[in-house]
Each structure stands twice: as C-alpha cells, then as structure tokens.
Design an enzyme around this catalytic site. Structure first.
Site, short mmCIF file in Angstrom:
data_model
loop_
_atom_site.label_atom_id
_atom_site.label_comp_id
_atom_site.label_asym_id
_atom_site.label_seq_id
_atom_site.Cartn_x
_atom_site.Cartn_y
_atom_site.Cartn_z
N ARG A 1 9.62 -15.62 -4.07
CA ARG A 1 11.03 -15.29 -3.78
C ARG A 1 11.95 -16.43 -4.21
O ARG A 1 13.06 -16.20 -4.67
CB ARG A 1 11.19 -15.03 -2.28
CG ARG A 1 10.56 -13.75 -1.82
CD ARG A 1 10.43 -13.69 -0.31
NE ARG A 1 9.87 -12.40 0.10
CZ ARG A 1 9.52 -12.11 1.35
NH1 ARG A 1 9.65 -13.01 2.31
NH2 ARG A 1 9.05 -10.92 1.63
N ILE B 1 1.69 -2.49 -8.15
CA ILE B 1 1.17 -3.84 -8.41
C ILE B 1 1.47 -4.29 -9.84
O ILE B 1 0.93 -3.73 -10.82
CB ILE B 1 -0.35 -3.90 -8.11
CG1 ILE B 1 -0.64 -3.35 -6.70
CG2 ILE B 1 -0.88 -5.31 -8.30
CD1 ILE B 1 0.14 -4.01 -5.57
N GLU C 1 0.86 -1.20 0.00
CA GLU C 1 0.00 0.00 0.00
C GLU C 1 0.89 1.25 0.00
O GLU C 1 2.07 1.16 0.33
CB GLU C 1 -0.89 0.00 1.25
CG GLU C 1 -1.81 -1.20 1.28
CD GLU C 1 -2.87 -1.14 2.37
OE1 GLU C 1 -2.77 -0.26 3.26
OE2 GLU C 1 -3.78 -1.97 2.32
N GLU D 1 9.31 -7.87 -3.24
CA GLU D 1 9.27 -9.17 -2.55
C GLU D 1 10.22 -9.19 -1.37
O GLU D 1 10.89 -10.18 -1.11
CB GLU D 1 9.63 -10.30 -3.51
CG GLU D 1 8.83 -10.26 -4.78
CD GLU D 1 7.73 -11.29 -4.80
OE1 GLU D 1 7.64 -12.07 -3.86
OE2 GLU D 1 6.97 -11.26 -5.76
N HIS E 1 16.44 -5.86 -0.01
CA HIS E 1 17.73 -6.46 0.35
C HIS E 1 17.95 -6.39 1.87
O HIS E 1 18.36 -7.37 2.50
CB HIS E 1 18.80 -5.65 -0.39
CG HIS E 1 20.18 -6.20 -0.30
ND1 HIS E 1 20.53 -7.41 -0.85
CD2 HIS E 1 21.30 -5.70 0.27
CE1 HIS E 1 21.82 -7.63 -0.63
NE2 HIS E 1 22.31 -6.61 0.04
C1 LIG Z 1 8.41 -2.59 -10.11
C2 LIG Z 1 7.77 -3.05 -8.83
C3 LIG Z 1 6.80 -4.05 -8.87
C4 LIG Z 1 6.16 -4.46 -7.67
N1 LIG Z 1 5.17 -5.41 -7.72
C5 LIG Z 1 4.41 -5.66 -6.60
C6 LIG Z 1 3.25 -6.49 -6.66
O1 LIG Z 1 2.94 -7.08 -7.71
N2 LIG Z 1 2.49 -6.63 -5.56
C7 LIG Z 1 2.80 -6.01 -4.38
O2 LIG Z 1 2.04 -6.17 -3.40
N3 LIG Z 1 3.90 -5.21 -4.27
C8 LIG Z 1 4.71 -5.02 -5.36
N4 LIG Z 1 5.82 -4.20 -5.29
C9 LIG Z 1 6.08 -3.49 -4.02
C10 LIG Z 1 7.34 -3.94 -3.32
O3 LIG Z 1 7.15 -5.22 -2.76
C11 LIG Z 1 7.70 -2.86 -2.29
O4 LIG Z 1 8.20 -1.75 -3.04
C12 LIG Z 1 8.73 -3.33 -1.29
O5 LIG Z 1 8.17 -4.29 -0.42
C13 LIG Z 1 9.31 -2.19 -0.45
O6 LIG Z 1 8.29 -1.39 0.05
P1 LIG Z 1 8.41 0.22 -0.14
O7 LIG Z 1 8.70 0.49 -1.57
O8 LIG Z 1 7.18 0.82 0.47
O9 LIG Z 1 9.70 0.62 0.69
P2 LIG Z 1 9.77 0.93 2.28
O10 LIG Z 1 9.12 -0.21 3.03
O11 LIG Z 1 9.27 2.30 2.52
O12 LIG Z 1 11.33 0.86 2.52
C14 LIG Z 1 12.21 1.95 2.25
C15 LIG Z 1 13.61 1.58 2.76
O13 LIG Z 1 13.57 1.40 4.18
C16 LIG Z 1 14.11 0.13 4.51
N5 LIG Z 1 13.42 -0.40 5.69
C17 LIG Z 1 12.09 -0.57 5.87
N6 LIG Z 1 11.84 -1.10 7.08
C18 LIG Z 1 13.05 -1.29 7.67
C19 LIG Z 1 13.46 -1.82 8.94
N7 LIG Z 1 12.58 -2.33 9.82
N8 LIG Z 1 14.77 -1.84 9.22
C20 LIG Z 1 15.67 -1.38 8.32
N9 LIG Z 1 15.36 -0.88 7.12
C21 LIG Z 1 14.05 -0.83 6.80
C22 LIG Z 1 13.88 -0.75 3.27
O14 LIG Z 1 14.81 -1.82 3.23
C23 LIG Z 1 14.09 0.26 2.14
O15 LIG Z 1 15.47 0.36 1.86
C24 LIG Z 1 6.53 -3.85 -6.45
C25 LIG Z 1 7.54 -2.88 -6.44
C26 LIG Z 1 8.15 -2.49 -7.60
C27 LIG Z 1 9.23 -1.44 -7.54
#
Ligand SMILES: Cc1cc2nc3c(=O)[nH]c(=O)nc-3n(C[C@H](O)[C@H](O)[C@H](O)COP(=O)(O)OP(=O)(O)OC[C@H]3O[C@@H](n4cnc5c(N)ncnc54)[C@H](O)[C@@H]3O)c2cc1C
Length: 392
Positions: A251, A170, A140, A371, A374
C-alpha cells in the site's frame, strides 16, 4: 500512441528533499519507462496481455525487491527510492506497477521477513532477477475486505501438508512460478505457504473481460488436495498480521505509484491545453480549464509531500498501518479524480488510446479497490482516531 513527452511536475521543489541516490534511481526508472514501456503499453492494454518482455527491465531498474538486502539479490535501497521506482512505473501503467508491487511486497517481503534462511536463499535471488515471478493469494470468492473469514486450509499429514481452497483476483497468477498463499491450519491459525507451479492439484485459470489493469494478468488459484512440502511453510509469523504486514509495504508503494499516474494525466492535459485551439485561443486560456489544472497541481503537490513524509517515517520504522492507509486512500482518490478531469480536458481525444489518460483512469478503478478499498481505508482511519471499530 503519441510520443512520450512527459515532464514531471515539482511545484514545491520537493527534489531538494531527495538525495542524489534517490534522483539517480528515479532517473533510471523514468528513462526505462520512456524507452521500454510507453511505446508498447497501449497495444498490450488494448489486447489485454501482460508484456512479459519487460520483466528483465523491471529487474534491472531494481523494481523487484528495491529494499530487499543485496545479499538476497535485492537492490538494498531505502523506502523513498522504493516509492520513487513505483511512482515512475505507474506513470507508465498501473498494471506494470502492480506486477512489480506483487513481486516485491507481497512475495519477496514475506519470504524475507517470515521465511527461513533456506527459503530466502532458494527464492529471493531468482525473484529479484525476474527469473521467477510470484503471486500472492489472500482474497477468496467469498472473502475480500474480510480476509479473516478465509476458508482455504491446510492439514498436517505427517511429512507434508495438504492444501484445499481457492483464491480469486490474483495478480500475476496466470504466469507466476510460485504463489505465497494464505491459509488456515487445523486450529484456524493463518500461515503463508509457498506453492509452486507444477504441484499436483494446483491450477491458475486466467480472469478475462477486465476493463481495468488490462496489461496485468489476473487469475484464480485453485488448490485441490495439493501436497505442499513442510519446508514451504513460512514459519516466522502467523495470524492475519502476517499478510497485513505485506499489505502495508504494498500500500505504501501504491501511494507513490498513484502520484505517477496523476502526474502523467496532469502533464498530458497541461500540454494539450496549450496546443488545442478553440474559439481562436488555446483552451488553456479559458478560466474553467485553468481551474482544473490548478487544482490538479495543488493535489499532486499535497500528495507528494504526504508521501515523502511517510517515506521518512518508513525509513525510521515509525510509520503506522493507519498512516499508510491514509496515504493510499488519499493518493489513489486524488489520481482518479485528476484522470477524470484530465480526460475531459482532452475532449473526444481523451477517450482514445492516442493518449494515456483513459487507460490510467480505468486502471485506477482497480487500484482504488485492491489492497483495501477506499471505504475500508477510511474505516481504518476512523478506528485509529476514535478507537471505535466500525467494521462490524
Ligand atoms: C485487478 C485486481 C487485482 C487484484 N490482485 C490481488 C492479488 O494479487 N491478491 C489478492 O489477494 N487480492 C487481489 N485483489 C483483490 C482485492 O484486494 C479485493 O478485490 C478487495 O480487497 C475488495 O474485495 P472484494 O472485491 O471481495 O469486495 P468486497 O469486500 O465484497 O466489498 C464490496 C464493497 O463493500 C464495501 N465494504 C466491505 N466491507 C465493508 C464494511 N465493513 N463497511 C463498509 N463497507 C464495506 C467495500 O468497500 C466495497 O465497496 C485484486 C483485485 C483486483 C480488482
């Protein structure tokens, strides 16, 4: 784009660990990628468009539900065959592999594992043949790495549910016929719901301006008082473990897929190093270029062995989520580093669409993020080995 002359590296004779069926499945996928993906993919990535004409080919090579039983239209293969198909597809393009991963592990898998028999019969054969495409809505706008905080919710209205909320990032959203959507009920419990295109209040605006996975369509899912029939709820598993179970499967496929991207970059750089003459010699004769190639093949070989072993564990139902996290994290990181080194080895040519490397490199920036990022996978390993949760 240059003709696809790919030759797969197998430095440790890992083929000897594969069955005849594994090799046949891989060959079919490899041939298809050479014939139907390589010639067109650069153009589609450049124009940021999903090449929908490849959907039937993906279905034919078993990429939609490789391990889903034959009775539901799946290919009925084992986990290593599934991995090899993902490897070959991502050798062509991570965006195409993303489309297949979502369809198999994030849409077909939850319907198969958490759905009713009627849902399996209704959806799985159409998804396996590519007649219907699906997407998976977990992330979200305000909840990415922490999906448990999701606000998308559904309320029981007697003979149907009413769904509200929004998902973003998504894959497949702009063209999918169905979405498996994760949402909280009135008690705050997470369930999967199958939302179909055409339901009132459901829209899927496309996300533009991506520099990565340009040949994969990404979008939002918006639910504005969507009436969802009660028979569309996946009843057999709830809680965050339900979507996380799907992510384990996806994954695992990514861990194999990343090897494909790395192999393509390595193979391209190796060939180039023998052909490109500077200072009167092929650049492959310079120690610095050999160091890059030697490190690449070492890392690819380690990743191949890690992933093959994980496949054996998956076949025996023994692989843990933390083991899958390790492979996803290691292999995508390995691939992105190889892509960066390989790009440098091609000099200026490396930045053009004549070669696949820069496209792989940009694609892998998404693969290392989605997914589970890193860093999140590192925290999963840290939690697994220490017992201490460093997420919060
Ligand atoms: C091209 C693309 C396709 C995708 N397809 C799908 C899909 O089909 N369905 C779906 O549901 N999602 C999808 N995603 C979403 C994807 O899974 C998320 O972007 C991902 O999980 C990271 O969430 P975020 O982008 O909100 O980053 P954030 O969660 O905001 O993270 C930002 C940074 O903070 C770091 N971080 C967060 N929490 C912590 C912590 N506790 N400790 C240390 N560091 C932390 C993260 O590692 C990252 O470096 C897709 C994303 C992309 C880019």
């Amino acid at each position: 784009m240059k003709p696809d002359l790919f030759e797969a590296p197998d430095y440790y004779n890992i083929d000897e660990l594969l069955t005849e069926e594994h090799k046949l499945v891989r060959q079919a996928a490899r041939d298809w990628v050479k014939r139907d993906v390589s010639p067109i993919i650069e153009e589609y990535a450049q124009k940021a468009e999903f090449p929908s004409q490849i959907i039937s080919g993906l279905a034919e090579i078993g990429a939609f539900g490789p391990y889903i039983p034959l009775e539901y239209g799946g290919a009925g293969l084992d986990q290593i065959s599934y991995g090899l198909i993902m490897q070959e597809i991502e050798r062509g393009d991570s965006g195409v592999r993303s489309t297949a991963s979502v369809q198999s592990s994030l849409v077909m898998y939850p319907i198969w594992k958490y759905g009713t028999e009627a849902q399996r019969q209704k959806y799985l054969p159409k998804l396996a043949s590519g007649q219907w495409m699906g997407c998976f809505g977990l992330t979200e706008p305000d909840h990415g790495s922490n999906p448990s905080g999701m606000v998308t919710n559904f309320k029981d209205k007697g003979d149907h549910y009413v769904l509200n909320g929004a998902k973003m990032w998504i894959s497949n959203a702009p063209f999918a016929q169905i979405a498996v959507v994760w949402a909280k009920n009135e008690e705050g419990r997470i369930y999967g719901l199958i939302v179909e295109r055409g339901m009132d209040g459901f829209s899927t605006p496309e996300t533009h301006n991506k520099w990565s996975l340009r040949a994969s369509a990404t979008g939002e899912l918006i639910f504005d008082n969507v009436k969802v029939p009660k028979e569309n709820l996946l009843p057999n598993k709830s809680g965050l473990g339900a979507p996380l179970g799907c992510l384990d499967s996806a994954r695992y496929g990514i861990a194999w897929g990343a090897i494909g991207a790395a192999m393509d970059c390595y193979d391209t750089a190796l060939r180039y190093s023998k052909e490109r003459i500077q200072f009167g010699k092929p650049i492959g004769q310079f120690q610095l270029q050999q160091k890059k190639l030697a490190e690449m093949i070492t890392e690819i070989t380690k990743a191949q062995l890690l992933t093959w072993r994980l496949g054996v564990l998956r076949n025996e139902n023994k692989a843990t989520s933390a083991q899958i996290s390790m492979a996803k994290r290691n292999n995508v990181d390995m691939a992105i580093k190889i892509a960066r080194e390989a790009r440098q080895m091609l000099g200026g040519m490396g930045i053009t669409g004549e070669y696949s490397i820069m496209r792989h490199m940009m694609n892998l920036e998404s693969v290392i993020t989605y997914e589970g990022t890193h860093d999140i996978h590192l925290l999963i390993t840290g939690l697994d080995i220490t017992g201490f949760n460093a997420f919060k």
